[in-house]
Design a protein around this motif. Sequence first.
Motif, PDB file in Angstrom:
ATOM      1  N   GLU A  11     -15.592   1.609  13.802  1.00  0.00           N
ATOM      2  CA  GLU A  11     -14.748   2.580  14.514  1.00  0.00           C
ATOM      3  C   GLU A  11     -13.499   2.967  13.725  1.00  0.00           C
ATOM      4  N   HIS A  12     -12.954   2.047  12.920  1.00  0.00           N
ATOM      5  CA  HIS A  12     -11.690   2.285  12.227  1.00  0.00           C
ATOM      6  C   HIS A  12     -11.829   2.543  10.721  1.00  0.00           C
ATOM      7  N   VAL A  13     -13.041   2.757  10.230  1.00  0.00           N
ATOM      8  CA  VAL A  13     -13.234   2.938   8.797  1.00  0.00           C
ATOM      9  C   VAL A  13     -12.538   4.211   8.288  1.00  0.00           C
ATOM     10  N   TYR A  45      -7.305  -3.399  12.707  1.00  0.00           N
ATOM     11  CA  TYR A  45      -6.799  -2.487  13.732  1.00  0.00           C
ATOM     12  C   TYR A  45      -7.204  -2.879  15.145  1.00  0.00           C
ATOM     13  N   CYS A  46      -8.157  -3.782  15.267  1.00  0.00           N
ATOM     14  CA  CYS A  46      -8.589  -4.251  16.584  1.00  0.00           C
ATOM     15  C   CYS A  46      -9.160  -5.667  16.424  1.00  0.00           C
ATOM     16  N   ASP A  47      -9.796  -6.183  17.423  1.00  0.00           N
ATOM     17  CA  ASP A  47     -10.292  -7.561  17.386  1.00  0.00           C
ATOM     18  C   ASP A  47     -11.794  -7.647  17.106  1.00  0.00           C
ATOM     19  N   GLU A  48     -12.394  -6.530  16.739  1.00  0.00           N
ATOM     20  CA  GLU A  48     -13.826  -6.503  16.435  1.00  0.00           C
ATOM     21  C   GLU A  48     -14.093  -7.116  15.063  1.00  0.00           C
TER      22      GLU A  48
END
Length: 57
Positions: A11-13, A45-48
Amino acid sequence: MTHLRIFCCKEHVELALDVLIDETEEVPLLKTVDNQQELSTKCEYCDEPAIYLVENK
């Protein structure tokens, strides 16, 4: 030159690529995270779990 590394999820690439380009003004390298790193590496950027490593070298 500073070596930058950003671990990120799918999602954050795009965000990670943009950040690295903005900071270094270079074309970044995009690599997949190997199985050993995959177990413990989280997206910055997140916990994934991180799937990609974006770096400038």
